[in-house]
Motif scaffolding. Structure first.
Motif, PDB file in Angstrom:
ATOM      1  N   TRP A  44      39.702 -12.156 -15.983  1.00  0.00           N
ATOM      2  CA  TRP A  44      39.840 -12.732 -14.646  1.00  0.00           C
ATOM      3  C   TRP A  44      40.831 -11.881 -13.862  1.00  0.00           C
ATOM      4  CZ3 TRP A  44      37.144 -16.757 -12.544  1.00  0.00           C
ATOM      5  CH2 TRP A  44      37.606 -17.279 -11.328  1.00  0.00           C
ATOM      6  N   LEU A  45      40.346 -11.270 -12.790  1.00  0.00           N
ATOM      7  CA  LEU A  45      41.187 -10.417 -11.953  1.00  0.00           C
ATOM      8  C   LEU A  45      41.494 -11.128 -10.651  1.00  0.00           C
ATOM      9  CD1 LEU A  45      42.586  -7.758 -11.171  1.00  0.00           C
ATOM     10  CD2 LEU A  45      40.352  -6.929 -10.365  1.00  0.00           C
ATOM     11  N   ARG A  46      42.770 -11.381 -10.435  1.00  0.00           N
ATOM     12  CA  ARG A  46      43.209 -11.987  -9.182  1.00  0.00           C
ATOM     13  C   ARG A  46      44.048 -10.987  -8.399  1.00  0.00           C
ATOM     14  NH1 ARG A  46      47.203 -16.509 -11.674  1.00  0.00           N
ATOM     15  NH2 ARG A  46      45.515 -17.810 -10.841  1.00  0.00           N
ATOM     16  N   GLY A  47      43.931 -11.087  -7.073  1.00  0.00           N
ATOM     17  CA  GLY A  47      44.776 -10.287  -6.200  1.00  0.00           C
ATOM     18  C   GLY A  47      45.832 -11.174  -5.577  1.00  0.00           C
ATOM     19  N   ASN A  48      46.978 -10.599  -5.298  1.00  0.00           N
ATOM     20  CA  ASN A  48      48.048 -11.327  -4.614  1.00  0.00           C
ATOM     21  C   ASN A  48      48.490 -10.489  -3.425  1.00  0.00           C
ATOM     22  OD1 ASN A  48      50.080 -13.207  -4.024  1.00  0.00           O
ATOM     23  ND2 ASN A  48      51.584 -12.083  -5.245  1.00  0.00           N
ATOM     24  N   MET A  49      48.268 -11.017  -2.229  1.00  0.00           N
ATOM     25  CA  MET A  49      48.580 -10.277  -1.010  1.00  0.00           C
ATOM     26  C   MET A  49      49.209 -11.216   0.015  1.00  0.00           C
ATOM     27  SD  MET A  49      47.540  -7.146  -1.661  1.00  0.00           S
ATOM     28  CE  MET A  49      47.276  -6.258  -0.110  1.00  0.00           C
ATOM     29  N   SER A  68      58.512 -14.456   2.308  1.00  0.00           N
ATOM     30  CA  SER A  68      59.437 -15.577   2.454  1.00  0.00           C
ATOM     31  C   SER A  68      59.976 -15.908   1.060  1.00  0.00           C
ATOM     32  CB  SER A  68      58.714 -16.801   3.025  1.00  0.00           C
ATOM     33  OG  SER A  68      57.817 -17.346   2.068  1.00  0.00           O
ATOM     34  N   PRO A  69      61.019 -16.733   0.951  1.00  0.00           N
ATOM     35  CA  PRO A  69      61.497 -17.108  -0.385  1.00  0.00           C
ATOM     36  C   PRO A  69      60.414 -17.741  -1.250  1.00  0.00           C
ATOM     37  CG  PRO A  69      63.157 -17.636   1.256  1.00  0.00           C
ATOM     38  CD  PRO A  69      61.934 -17.196   2.021  1.00  0.00           C
ATOM     39  N   ALA A  70      59.584 -18.605  -0.669  1.00  0.00           N
ATOM     40  CA  ALA A  70      58.520 -19.224  -1.455  1.00  0.00           C
ATOM     41  C   ALA A  70      57.491 -18.190  -1.893  1.00  0.00           C
ATOM     42  CB  ALA A  70      57.845 -20.332  -0.651  1.00  0.00           C
ATOM     43  N   ASP A  71      57.173 -17.251  -1.026  1.00  0.00           N
ATOM     44  CA  ASP A  71      56.235 -16.181  -1.376  1.00  0.00           C
ATOM     45  C   ASP A  71      56.770 -15.366  -2.538  1.00  0.00           C
ATOM     46  OD1 ASP A  71      53.925 -14.375  -0.892  1.00  0.00           O
ATOM     47  OD2 ASP A  71      55.488 -12.964  -0.293  1.00  0.00           O
ATOM     48  N   LYS A  72      58.066 -15.081  -2.524  1.00  0.00           N
ATOM     49  CA  LYS A  72      58.674 -14.316  -3.619  1.00  0.00           C
ATOM     50  C   LYS A  72      58.664 -15.110  -4.923  1.00  0.00           C
ATOM     51  CE  LYS A  72      61.669 -11.205  -0.965  1.00  0.00           C
ATOM     52  NZ  LYS A  72      60.947 -11.285   0.305  1.00  0.00           N
ATOM     53  N   ARG A  73      58.858 -16.442  -4.847  1.00  0.00           N
ATOM     54  CA  ARG A  73      58.780 -17.251  -6.065  1.00  0.00           C
ATOM     55  C   ARG A  73      57.378 -17.202  -6.652  1.00  0.00           C
ATOM     56  NH1 ARG A  73      61.518 -21.074  -2.954  1.00  0.00           N
ATOM     57  NH2 ARG A  73      59.746 -22.505  -2.984  1.00  0.00           N
ATOM     58  N   ILE A  74      56.378 -17.321  -5.784  1.00  0.00           N
ATOM     59  CA  ILE A  74      54.997 -17.270  -6.253  1.00  0.00           C
ATOM     60  C   ILE A  74      54.674 -15.890  -6.815  1.00  0.00           C
ATOM     61  CG2 ILE A  74      52.580 -17.356  -5.489  1.00  0.00           C
ATOM     62  CD1 ILE A  74      53.471 -19.612  -3.565  1.00  0.00           C
ATOM     63  N   PHE A  75      55.176 -14.850  -6.159  1.00  0.00           N
ATOM     64  CA  PHE A  75      55.002 -13.477  -6.651  1.00  0.00           C
ATOM     65  C   PHE A  75      55.496 -13.374  -8.095  1.00  0.00           C
ATOM     66  CE2 PHE A  75      56.693  -9.243  -7.418  1.00  0.00           C
ATOM     67  CZ  PHE A  75      55.738  -8.390  -6.895  1.00  0.00           C
ATOM     68  N   THR A 193      46.297  -7.879  -9.481  1.00  0.00           N
ATOM     69  CA  THR A 193      46.532  -6.704  -8.669  1.00  0.00           C
ATOM     70  C   THR A 193      47.368  -7.091  -7.452  1.00  0.00           C
ATOM     71  OG1 THR A 193      45.572  -4.862  -7.430  1.00  0.00           O
ATOM     72  CG2 THR A 193      44.340  -6.946  -7.400  1.00  0.00           C
ATOM     73  N   GLU A 194      48.319  -6.239  -7.138  1.00  0.00           N
ATOM     74  CA  GLU A 194      49.171  -6.433  -5.964  1.00  0.00           C
ATOM     75  C   GLU A 194      48.847  -5.399  -4.886  1.00  0.00           C
ATOM     76  OE1 GLU A 194      52.801  -8.258  -8.692  1.00  0.00           O
ATOM     77  OE2 GLU A 194      52.992  -6.233  -7.870  1.00  0.00           O
ATOM     78  N   GLY A 195      47.643  -4.835  -4.986  1.00  0.00           N
ATOM     79  CA  GLY A 195      47.191  -3.878  -3.985  1.00  0.00           C
ATOM     80  C   GLY A 195      47.707  -2.484  -4.251  1.00  0.00           C
TER      81      GLY A 195
END
Length: 263
Positions: A44-49, A68-75, A193-195
């Protein structure tokens, strides 16, 4: 942070007030790889952008300006769930990529899943125009992988092999399907993948992307920044919205391909 989809009124910490951060455990549950895929051993390949409201993938040249702080936590959570992180050479150079770190909060769960202490970073680079003195190559917790092509320069190949595991995944250019297959052959089925945008576009064109985790920042960027995915060919593949969170105007969406296993 609030969960908008799927609605779960009986789970208090998943429907908390907007100004209450979620626990890492709650985020890990919300972003768990699809159980059906994991149980079946299906990669399973997911992208995070992250994107601005008008589609920009960067602000002042970097994605961090949209975060944002929440984006960084999810990252961080997405990395903690993954076996391997696939990233393009341009993003490595622009974003100053460093090795993935072990997170004490996820150590037990990773061990139970048979994962190493941190995900492997796999860099896609046909020309091998990389600084192999960076900590990503000289001081990773787990050895970095470089995915390159048969036509890569000999001196670059020699330099890469001194500090990384080199995988040939194409002839004149890196083939995204071969690159993903090479990672799966190593037993890494939870892929992330993070691009950047060019790599994400290539994966989308090849039909290799199963999921997109998209942070939509409440910002207008304008300018000449690229979209989160771009390439030589246009695609129109339908994806289903399977999760949606919100915090301080930022939306955190999960889209999965309807033709594959989804939660």
């Amino acid at each position: 942070m609030r969960r908008l989809l799927p609605y779960a009124p009986d789970v208090t910490d998943l429907t908390s007030a907007e100004d209450t951060p979620w626990t890492l455990e709650a985020l890990a549950d919300a972003y768990a790889y699809p159980a059906a895929a994991v149980d079946a051993g299906v990669p399973w390949l997911r992208g995070n952008m992250v994107s601005s409201l008008d589609g920009a993938a960067r602000l002042d040249g970097l994605s961090d300006g949209l975060s944002s702080p929440a984006d960084k936590r999810i990252f961080g959570v997405l990395r903690a769930l993954a076996d391997v992180v696939l990233v393009g050479a341009q993003t490595v150079r622009a974003e100053g990529y460093r090795p993935a770190m072990a997170r004490a909060e996820f150590a037990a769960e990773r061990a139970a899943r048979g994962q190493g202490p941190a995900p492997v970073i796999a860099v896609v680079s046909g020309a091998l125009d990389l600084d192999f003195d960076l900590p990503l190559f000289t001081a990773p917790l787990v050895r970095t992988v470089v995915l390159t092509a048969e036509t890569a320069p000999a001196d670059g190949l020699a330099a890469a092999r001194r500090v990384a595991d080199v995988v040939i995944a194409g002839e004149a250019h890196v083939d995204p399907v071969r690159a993903v297959a090479a990672l799966v052959e190593r037993g890494w089925t939870r892929l992330l993948t993070e691009g950047g945008p060019r790599l994400l576009g290539q994966l989308a064109e090849a039909g290799a992307l199963d999921e997109l985790c998209l942070t939509l920042a409440p910002l207008l960027a304008a300018g000449g920044a690229p979209r989160i995915a771009y390439g030589a060919q246009a695609v129109a593949e339908r994806m289903d919205l399977v999760g949606l969170l919100e915090e301080k105007g930022f939306l955190f969406a999960r889209y999965a391909r309807s033709v594959k296993i989804a939660q």
